[in-house]
Design a protein around this motif. Structure first.
Motif, PDB file in Angstrom:
ATOM      1  N   LYS A 184       0.849  -1.105  -0.066  1.00 22.18           N
ATOM      2  CA  LYS A 184       0.066   0.059  -0.042  1.00 22.18           C
ATOM      3  C   LYS A 184       1.027   1.255   0.002  1.00 22.18           C
ATOM      4  O   LYS A 184       0.671   2.113  -0.714  1.00 22.18           O
ATOM      5  N   ILE A 185       1.902   1.214   0.784  1.00 23.30           N
ATOM      6  CA  ILE A 185       2.672   2.246   0.897  1.00 23.30           C
ATOM      7  C   ILE A 185       3.490   2.794  -0.697  1.00 23.30           C
ATOM      8  O   ILE A 185       3.407   3.820  -0.945  1.00 23.30           O
ATOM      9  N   VAL A 186       3.780   1.680  -1.012  1.00 25.64           N
ATOM     10  CA  VAL A 186       4.555   1.821  -2.620  1.00 25.64           C
ATOM     11  C   VAL A 186       3.233   2.147  -3.544  1.00 25.64           C
ATOM     12  O   VAL A 186       3.490   2.917  -4.440  1.00 25.64           O
ATOM     13  N   LYS A 187       2.213   1.616  -3.260  1.00 21.66           N
ATOM     14  CA  LYS A 187       1.183   2.126  -4.335  1.00 21.66           C
ATOM     15  C   LYS A 187       0.640   3.603  -4.133  1.00 21.66           C
ATOM     16  O   LYS A 187       0.453   4.445  -5.402  1.00 21.66           O
ATOM     17  N   ASN A 188       0.608   3.949  -2.948  1.00 24.63           N
ATOM     18  CA  ASN A 188       0.405   5.482  -2.782  1.00 24.63           C
ATOM     19  C   ASN A 188       1.613   6.474  -3.197  1.00 24.63           C
ATOM     20  O   ASN A 188       1.482   7.757  -3.240  1.00 24.63           O
ATOM     21  N   LYS A 189       2.744   5.515  -3.410  1.00 30.68           N
ATOM     22  CA  LYS A 189       3.763   6.597  -3.859  1.00 30.68           C
ATOM     23  C   LYS A 189       4.266   7.767  -2.840  1.00 30.68           C
ATOM     24  O   LYS A 189       4.879   8.699  -3.168  1.00 30.68           O
ATOM     25  N   LYS A 190       3.760   7.646  -1.527  1.00 32.67           N
ATOM     26  CA  LYS A 190       4.247   8.491  -0.830  1.00 32.67           C
ATOM     27  C   LYS A 190       5.029   7.977   0.470  1.00 32.67           C
ATOM     28  O   LYS A 190       4.509   7.532   1.519  1.00 32.67           O
ATOM     29  N   LEU A 191       6.363   7.723   0.126  1.00 29.84           N
ATOM     30  CA  LEU A 191       7.229   6.881   0.761  1.00 29.84           C
ATOM     31  C   LEU A 191       7.717   8.014   2.026  1.00 29.84           C
ATOM     32  O   LEU A 191       8.247   9.030   1.681  1.00 29.84           O
ATOM     33  N   PRO A 192       7.793   7.253   3.441  1.00 29.58           N
ATOM     34  CA  PRO A 192       8.245   8.226   4.362  1.00 29.58           C
ATOM     35  C   PRO A 192       9.929   8.138   4.163  1.00 29.58           C
ATOM     36  O   PRO A 192      10.221   7.170   3.556  1.00 29.58           O
ATOM     37  N   GLN A 193      10.603   8.651   4.898  1.00 25.76           N
ATOM     38  CA  GLN A 193      11.961   8.653   4.793  1.00 25.76           C
ATOM     39  C   GLN A 193      12.531   7.401   5.586  1.00 25.76           C
ATOM     40  O   GLN A 193      13.641   6.864   5.191  1.00 25.76           O
TER      41      GLN A 193
END
Length: 172
Positions: free
Chosen positions: A128-137
């Motif tokens: 889901k994180i990858v799909k949203n393309k909003k990676l935290p640092q």
């Protein structure tokens, strides 16, 4: 059943959610039967020997801040788990005491469907994180198994650890 045996006290080692044991533990406590947990209990009246989960969360967040990360997420497969709550509190303290504000959007949790598999939960959350393309640092993961699931999802999608995202697991 155990109280009927000639014992002086109890050492409790349980992998169960302590909420299930709580009525029994309270009864032992009220009867002044000596009791110690060798696993976590959130009941401050009961002695336990084990990990300081709040401090572990604090140290993980502090370490990531000291490495220069500003957007640090907390990932848990079970937001209602007492250990998750303690680790989350430590994470929040670690961020705020090191000059960062906690962002609710940086807490990523899965729904506990009763068949909790922390590796699979981490993997699903990672996808889901990858799909949203909003990676935290960086990510502080509830457990090592959760972190391993996240790692698998990230690596399958070309996200490098630690170059693209830092990852810390808890336990073991």
């Amino acid at each position: 059943r155990l109280k009927s045996l000639p014992v002086c006290g109890f050492i409790v080692a349980s992998r169960q959610n302590n909420r299930m044991l709580q009525p029994h533990i309270e009864a032992l406590y009220e009867e002044a039967i000596p009791l110690v947990f060798v696993s976590y209990t959130h009941d401050k009246r009961i002695n336990f020997i084990g990990t300081d989960h709040r401090m572990g969360g604090y140290l993980a967040a502090e370490h990531l801040v000291n490495l220069g990360y500003k957007k640090i997420a907390y990932v848990t497969p079970d937001v209602d788990n007492p250990l998750s709550i303690a680790r989350y509190r430590g994470y929040l303290e670690g961020l705020t005491e090191n000059g960062l504000t906690a962002d609710k959007a940086q807490v990523i949790a899965a729904k506990n469907d009763g068949t909790l598999n922390r590796f699979e939960s981490g993997y699903k959350i990672g996808k889901k994180i990858v799909k949203n393309k909003k990676l935290p640092q960086a990510i502080f993961a509830f457990s090592d198994l959760t972190a391993l699931g996240l790692k698998r999802a990230f690596l399958e999608n070309g996200i490098r650890i630690p170059q693209d995202i830092a990852l810390i697991g808890f336990d073991d």
